[in-house]
Design an enzyme around this catalytic site. Structure first.
Site, PDB file in Angstrom:
ATOM      1  N   ARG A 163       0.822  -1.227   0.000  1.00 23.11           N
ATOM      2  CA  ARG A 163       0.000   0.000   0.000  1.00 23.11           C
ATOM      3  C   ARG A 163       0.856   1.278   0.000  1.00 23.11           C
ATOM      4  O   ARG A 163       0.458   2.295   0.543  1.00 23.11           O
ATOM      5  CB  ARG A 163      -0.961   0.041   1.193  1.00 23.11           C
ATOM      6  N   SER A 235     -11.246  -1.229   2.222  1.00 22.46           N
ATOM      7  CA  SER A 235     -10.564  -1.263   3.522  1.00 22.46           C
ATOM      8  C   SER A 235     -10.320   0.171   3.973  1.00 22.46           C
ATOM      9  O   SER A 235      -9.681   0.942   3.256  1.00 22.46           O
ATOM     10  CB  SER A 235      -9.211  -1.947   3.396  1.00 22.46           C
ATOM     11  N   GLU A 333      -6.050   3.695   5.568  1.00 23.48           N
ATOM     12  CA  GLU A 333      -5.513   3.465   4.238  1.00 23.48           C
ATOM     13  C   GLU A 333      -6.123   4.509   3.288  1.00 23.48           C
ATOM     14  O   GLU A 333      -5.536   4.889   2.294  1.00 23.48           O
ATOM     15  CB  GLU A 333      -5.917   2.057   3.804  1.00 23.48           C
TER      16      GLU A 333
HETATM   17  N1  EPU Z   1     -10.888 -11.200   9.473  1.00 25.12           N
HETATM   18  C1  EPU Z   1     -11.724 -11.349  10.553  1.00 25.12           C
HETATM   19  N2  EPU Z   1     -12.802 -10.520  10.666  1.00 25.12           N
HETATM   20  C2  EPU Z   1     -13.077  -9.563   9.746  1.00 25.12           C
HETATM   21  C3  EPU Z   1     -12.214  -9.393   8.634  1.00 25.12           C
HETATM   22  C4  EPU Z   1     -11.121 -10.243   8.518  1.00 25.12           C
HETATM   23  O1  EPU Z   1     -11.507 -12.211  11.427  1.00 25.12           O
HETATM   24  O2  EPU Z   1     -14.070  -8.858   9.919  1.00 25.12           O
HETATM   25  C5  EPU Z   1      -9.752 -12.125   9.308  1.00 25.12           C
HETATM   26  C6  EPU Z   1     -10.010 -13.096   8.148  1.00 25.12           C
HETATM   27  O3  EPU Z   1     -10.689 -14.230   8.566  1.00 25.12           O
HETATM   28  C7  EPU Z   1      -8.613 -13.418   7.701  1.00 25.12           C
HETATM   29  C8  EPU Z   1      -7.860 -12.121   7.963  1.00 25.12           C
HETATM   30  O4  EPU Z   1      -8.605 -11.393   8.933  1.00 25.12           O
HETATM   31  O5  EPU Z   1      -8.043 -14.416   8.500  1.00 25.12           O
HETATM   32  C9  EPU Z   1      -7.663 -11.297   6.697  1.00 25.12           C
HETATM   33  O6  EPU Z   1      -8.934 -11.009   6.119  1.00 25.12           O
HETATM   34  P1  EPU Z   1      -9.151 -10.930   4.529  1.00 25.12           P
HETATM   35  O7  EPU Z   1      -8.492 -12.074   3.867  1.00 25.12           O
HETATM   36  O8  EPU Z   1     -10.594 -10.707   4.288  1.00 25.12           O
HETATM   37  O9  EPU Z   1      -8.308  -9.706   4.079  1.00 25.12           O
HETATM   38  P2  EPU Z   1      -7.967  -8.321   4.769  1.00 25.12           P
HETATM   39  O10 EPU Z   1      -6.588  -8.361   5.325  1.00 25.12           O
HETATM   40  O11 EPU Z   1      -9.074  -7.993   5.692  1.00 25.12           O
HETATM   41  C10 EPU Z   1      -6.870  -7.363   2.577  1.00 25.12           C
HETATM   42  C11 EPU Z   1      -6.946  -6.095   1.771  1.00 25.12           C
HETATM   43  C12 EPU Z   1      -8.214  -6.083   0.923  1.00 25.12           C
HETATM   44  C13 EPU Z   1      -8.178  -7.293   0.006  1.00 25.12           C
HETATM   45  C14 EPU Z   1      -8.099  -8.555   0.891  1.00 25.12           C
HETATM   46  C15 EPU Z   1      -7.964  -9.825   0.084  1.00 25.12           C
HETATM   47  C16 EPU Z   1      -5.792  -4.408   3.058  1.00 25.12           C
HETATM   48  C17 EPU Z   1      -5.908  -3.174   3.906  1.00 25.12           C
HETATM   49  N3  EPU Z   1      -6.941  -4.945   2.648  1.00 25.12           N
HETATM   50  O12 EPU Z   1      -7.975  -7.347   3.502  1.00 25.12           O
HETATM   51  O13 EPU Z   1      -8.166  -4.899   0.114  1.00 25.12           O
HETATM   52  O14 EPU Z   1      -9.337  -7.356  -0.815  1.00 25.12           O
HETATM   53  O15 EPU Z   1      -6.917  -8.474   1.733  1.00 25.12           O
HETATM   54  O16 EPU Z   1      -6.699  -9.920  -0.435  1.00 25.12           O
HETATM   55  O17 EPU Z   1      -4.683  -4.849   2.789  1.00 25.12           O
HETATM   56  C18 EPU Z   1      -8.887  -2.638  -0.029  1.00 25.12           C
HETATM   57  O18 EPU Z   1      -7.701  -2.331   0.057  1.00 25.12           O
HETATM   58  O19 EPU Z   1      -9.805  -1.777  -0.123  1.00 25.12           O
HETATM   59  C19 EPU Z   1      -9.250  -4.048   0.057  1.00 25.12           C
HETATM   60  C20 EPU Z   1     -10.512  -4.439   0.074  1.00 25.12           C
END
Ligand code: EPU
Length: 337
Positions: A163, A235, A333
């Site tokens: 990012r 996000s 972000e």
């Molecule tokens: N999780 C939870 N509760 C929640 C959300 C997530 O327990 O409410 C846990 C999930 O179960 C998982 C971990 O946290 O173990 C990561 O969650 P997820 O894979 O959904 O991804 P994220 O880290 O929440 C990032 C990006 C997203 C991207 C996803 C998929 C960032 C800030 N966000 O989210 O990007 O779509 O990975 O790769 O890095 C964006 O930047 O706008 C965005 C949507």
């Protein structure tokens, strides 16, 4: 051709759907448009507004919003292994992804359905499902508002990281991105290592470009709210990168906490801000017109009629509750103006 608007309502130009006004908004098609405008008006306060998908307006903007509109795509090299494309900043990112999938070209399919313009993609190095824009971007062309010249940076010169890029740092307030060059590949290179991707791809019959795109669109739409229905900017927070010792201490108390390696840096670990917010008890939390999304705690939403200030008040509460429970700092972000 440029178009100039005065005192324009930004409600339909930001995915949070907040009502604020900009003193001036200029739509530009080319470096010549920008040069003419900067020579004639010499604006001192300006900001680039692409698709408005990663921005929160907390007040009226008294400067000039600059919106690159050109969507031209140009083939700049082609060989048996792939192609190099130059795409103008105004193209909708997902239209480019759809085009590449239709052409059988690999490299950006995991970045399907990210709401972004092509010009915004390198600024925060958009990323999802184990891929980042930097993996495909070979160069970025920008208009330098100090010299009024066009400059081309190679991928290395863009200083991409999670990012992050030079456009958020040294070139913030200097560069207006005009075009992005990308390398796409003919040979399959499926990248299915992240979360549910492999399962969803298998369920569709295997790792074709179309199946990967469909799987990712399905995963995203099951978790992320559609901004046309519920205002949001994806996000709201970055996943925090902490010392490995901090992660170890937290894992001792929360063994199920997700952690991700930081490539090339064994002394740091990336945590999942969504998990931290969820475990702080805030998933689905609502405060009047704003809330934490009930299917993905990283996303703050406008339930209708919220202001940027309302969203920021909630953001501060989320940060302080995560700090109180885990002693970890999370930060936005989204660009806050
Ligand atoms: N999780 C939870 N509760 C929640 C959300 C997530 O327990 O409410 C846990 C999930 O179960 C998982 C971990 O946290 O173990 C990561 O969650 P997820 O894979 O959904 O991804 P994220 O880290 O929440 C990032 C990006 C997203 C991207 C996803 C998929 C960032 C800030 N966000 O989210 O990007 O779509 O990975 O790769 O890095 C964006 O930047 O706008 C965005 C949507």
């Amino acid at each position: 051709m440029k178009r100039i608007y005065r005192n324009i309502n930004l409600k339909n130009r930001n995915s949070f759907g907040v009502v604020q006004h900009a003193a001036t908004l200029v739509e530009v098609e080319s470096a010549d448009d920008l040069r003419d405008y900067f020579l004639a008006e010499q604006p001192t306060k300006w900001y680039v507004l692409g698709g408005g998908n990663n921005i929160l307006f907390t007040q009226d903007y008294d400067g000039v919003l600059i919106s690159p509109r050109s969507e031209r795509m140009e083939l700049i090299a082609e060989d048996t292994e792939g192609i190099t494309l130059r795409v103008d900043a105004g193209k909708v990112w997902d239209e480019l992804v759809e085009w590449s999938v239709g052409e059988g070209l690999w490299g950006i399919e995991n970045l399907s359905a990210i709401p972004s313009s092509v010009g915004a993609a390198p600024v925060q190095n958009i990323g999802a499902y184990g891929a980042e824009a930097k993996d495909a971007i070979t160069a970025v062309e920008y208009f330098d508002t100090r010299t009024l010249n066009v400059v081309r940076l190679t991928r290395e010169e863009c200083h991409f990281a999670y990012r992050e890029s030079i456009f958020k740092h040294e070139l913030r307030g200097v560069a207006i991105i005009l075009a992005v060059e990308l390398r796409l590949h003919r040979a399959p290179r499926p990248n299915l290592g992240y979360g549910d991707v492999i399962r969803e791809v298998e369920a569709r019959g295997g790792a074709t470009l179309r199946n990967i795109r469909d799987a990712i669109v399905a995963i995203r739409s099951s978790k992320l709210p559609d901004p046309k229905v519920l205002g949001n900017a994806g996000s709201f927070f970055k996943n925090p990168i902490v010392d490995a010792a901090v992660a170890e201490r937290l894992l001792a108390t929360y063994p199920d906490m997700p952690t991700y390696a930081v490539p090339g840096d064994a002394s740091h670990v990336k945590l999942a801000a969504g998990w931290l917010i969820d475990r702080a008890g805030l998933k689905g939390y609502r405060d009047g017109k704003v809330g934490v999304h009930d299917r993905q705690a990283l996303v703050l939403v406008n339930h209708g009629g919220a202001t940027g200030e309302d969203v920021m008040r909630l953001a501060h509460k989320v940060c302080s509750e995560v700090r109180a429970k885990f002693s970890v700092e999370i930060s936005p972000e989204v660009n806050v103006l």
